[in-house]
Design a protein around this motif. Structure first.
Motif, short mmCIF file in Angstrom:
data_model
loop_
_atom_site.label_atom_id
_atom_site.label_comp_id
_atom_site.label_asym_id
_atom_site.label_seq_id
_atom_site.Cartn_x
_atom_site.Cartn_y
_atom_site.Cartn_z
N VAL A 57 0.84 -1.21 0.00
CA VAL A 57 0.00 0.00 0.00
C VAL A 57 0.87 1.25 0.00
CG1 VAL A 57 -1.63 1.35 1.36
CG2 VAL A 57 -1.98 -1.11 1.09
N SER A 58 1.88 1.27 0.87
CA SER A 58 2.79 2.43 0.91
C SER A 58 3.50 2.59 -0.43
CB SER A 58 3.82 2.26 2.03
OG SER A 58 3.20 2.37 3.30
N ALA A 59 3.93 1.47 -1.01
CA ALA A 59 4.62 1.53 -2.29
C ALA A 59 3.69 2.06 -3.38
CB ALA A 59 5.12 0.13 -2.66
N ALA A 60 2.43 1.66 -3.35
CA ALA A 60 1.47 2.13 -4.36
C ALA A 60 1.31 3.64 -4.29
CB ALA A 60 0.13 1.44 -4.16
N ILE A 61 1.31 4.18 -3.08
CA ILE A 61 1.19 5.63 -2.93
C ILE A 61 2.45 6.32 -3.43
CG2 ILE A 61 1.08 7.48 -1.18
CD1 ILE A 61 -0.84 5.61 0.37
N PRO A 73 -1.37 22.85 -4.50
CA PRO A 73 -1.70 22.22 -3.21
C PRO A 73 -1.82 20.71 -3.30
CG PRO A 73 -3.04 24.17 -3.53
CD PRO A 73 -2.34 23.92 -4.82
N VAL A 74 -2.39 20.21 -4.40
CA VAL A 74 -2.52 18.76 -4.58
C VAL A 74 -1.14 18.11 -4.68
CG1 VAL A 74 -3.28 16.94 -6.17
CG2 VAL A 74 -4.82 18.83 -5.60
N LYS A 75 -0.27 18.73 -5.47
CA LYS A 75 1.08 18.19 -5.62
C LYS A 75 1.82 18.19 -4.27
CE LYS A 75 1.76 19.40 -10.48
NZ LYS A 75 2.56 20.19 -11.44
N GLU A 80 3.93 15.28 0.55
CA GLU A 80 3.96 15.04 2.00
C GLU A 80 3.49 13.63 2.33
OE1 GLU A 80 1.58 18.15 3.62
OE2 GLU A 80 3.05 19.72 3.17
N GLU A 81 2.46 13.17 1.62
CA GLU A 81 1.96 11.82 1.85
C GLU A 81 2.99 10.78 1.43
OE1 GLU A 81 -1.21 9.19 3.14
OE2 GLU A 81 -0.46 11.19 3.59
N ARG A 82 3.66 11.02 0.32
CA ARG A 82 4.72 10.11 -0.13
C ARG A 82 5.85 10.05 0.89
NH1 ARG A 82 5.54 11.84 -6.46
NH2 ARG A 82 4.27 10.19 -7.39
N ARG A 83 6.22 11.20 1.40
CA ARG A 83 7.31 11.25 2.39
C ARG A 83 6.93 10.44 3.63
NH1 ARG A 83 7.84 16.38 2.05
NH2 ARG A 83 9.30 16.29 0.31
N ARG A 84 5.68 10.62 4.07
CA ARG A 84 5.21 9.89 5.25
C ARG A 84 5.22 8.39 5.01
NH1 ARG A 84 0.61 7.77 7.66
NH2 ARG A 84 -0.68 8.01 5.79
N PRO A 193 7.88 16.27 -9.85
CA PRO A 193 9.30 15.94 -9.85
C PRO A 193 9.55 14.64 -9.10
CG PRO A 193 8.97 18.23 -9.33
CD PRO A 193 7.62 17.60 -9.36
N PRO A 194 10.68 13.95 -9.44
CA PRO A 194 10.93 12.63 -8.87
C PRO A 194 11.16 12.63 -7.38
CG PRO A 194 12.87 13.44 -10.02
CD PRO A 194 11.76 14.41 -10.30
N LEU A 195 10.82 11.52 -6.75
CA LEU A 195 11.09 11.35 -5.34
C LEU A 195 12.51 10.82 -5.20
CD1 LEU A 195 7.83 9.82 -3.98
CD2 LEU A 195 8.87 11.92 -3.21
N THR A 196 13.44 11.68 -4.95
CA THR A 196 14.81 11.26 -4.74
C THR A 196 15.01 10.93 -3.28
OG1 THR A 196 15.48 13.52 -4.33
CG2 THR A 196 15.59 12.77 -6.61
N PRO A 197 16.16 10.37 -2.88
CA PRO A 197 16.37 10.05 -1.47
C PRO A 197 16.19 11.22 -0.53
CG PRO A 197 17.98 8.92 -2.82
CD PRO A 197 17.22 9.83 -3.73
N SER A 198 16.31 12.43 -1.02
CA SER A 198 16.14 13.59 -0.13
C SER A 198 14.68 13.98 0.02
CB SER A 198 16.93 14.78 -0.68
OG SER A 198 16.46 15.14 -1.96
#
Length: 199
Positions: A57-61, A73-75, A80-84, A193-198
């Motif tokens: 589930v977390s991976a799907a998000i 705001p949606v982005k 924030e949800e991805r980071r969590r 933009p991509p989710l990088t390790p940072s």
């Protein structure tokens, strides 16, 4: 009226008491220990499959695409949800890997091999140089085959064997070095933009 051999009665009674005590103090603790072991293994198996589904589930998000024309705001909310979920995923994987021996012990044969394969693979993936997006893609792809193996029965041998082959293939794929995604390559025009390790 025939007489009663009270010695025989007493001996029988003593034997019954001895057997009862033997069962209570010798056999019963062993039976209780086996029962507790069976119950603990069942809980561990249930916990592992639940954890695998939670990670999926977390991976799907984490791999959810956002349309380029989505509002700021949606982005931001999705970031924030991805980071969590990424932090949650990392904590869950760390905890699972720390207890890998306990989880694997709850299985036998091919299922034990699959549990070890999965737990070692997901730990290796999050320690690799893959981006968060790439890590999540691996977690998502592993979930179905490993859950099929761990929950499988002899009633569906072909499905079980296919899942084993698929899991082995996916794990082998993670051992091949991955080229880092170039900046801005997070699903081209469709996405943020991509989710990088940072983050």
């Amino acid at each position: 009226m025939p007489s009663i051999d009270w010695n025989t009665v007493a001996t029988a009674g003593a034997t019954a008491v001895f057997v009862t005590l033997a069962v209570e103090y010798v056999a019963k603790p062993g039976m209780e220990a086996r029962k507790e072991r069976v119950l603990e293994d069942a809980r561990l198996r249930q916990d592992l499959v639940t954890a695998i589904m939670d990670l999926a589930v977390s991976a799907a998000i984490l791999i959810t695409d956002v349309l380029a024309d989505a509002s700021a705001p949606v982005k931001q909310s999705l970031r924030e949800e991805r980071r969590r979920h990424y932090d949650r995923m990392r904590r869950r994987i760390d905890a699972l890997h720390d207890d890998a021996g306990r989880y694997a012990r709850a299985y036998q044969g091919a299922k034990r091999v699959a549990a070890f394969q999965y737990l070692n693979c997901v730990k290796g993936v999050v320690l690799s140089e893959r981006t968060r997006y790439q890590q999540a893609g691996v977690m998502h792809s592993l979930a179905a085959p490993v859950a099929t193996i761990l929950e499988g029965t002899l009633a569906h041998p072909i499905r079980f064997q296919n899942a084993r082959l698929k899991l082995a293939e996916l794990v082998a794929d993670t051992e091949v070095p991955v080229e880092p995604e170039p900046a801005g390559a997070d699903r081209a025009s469709k996405t943020s933009p991509p989710l990088t390790p940072s983050g």
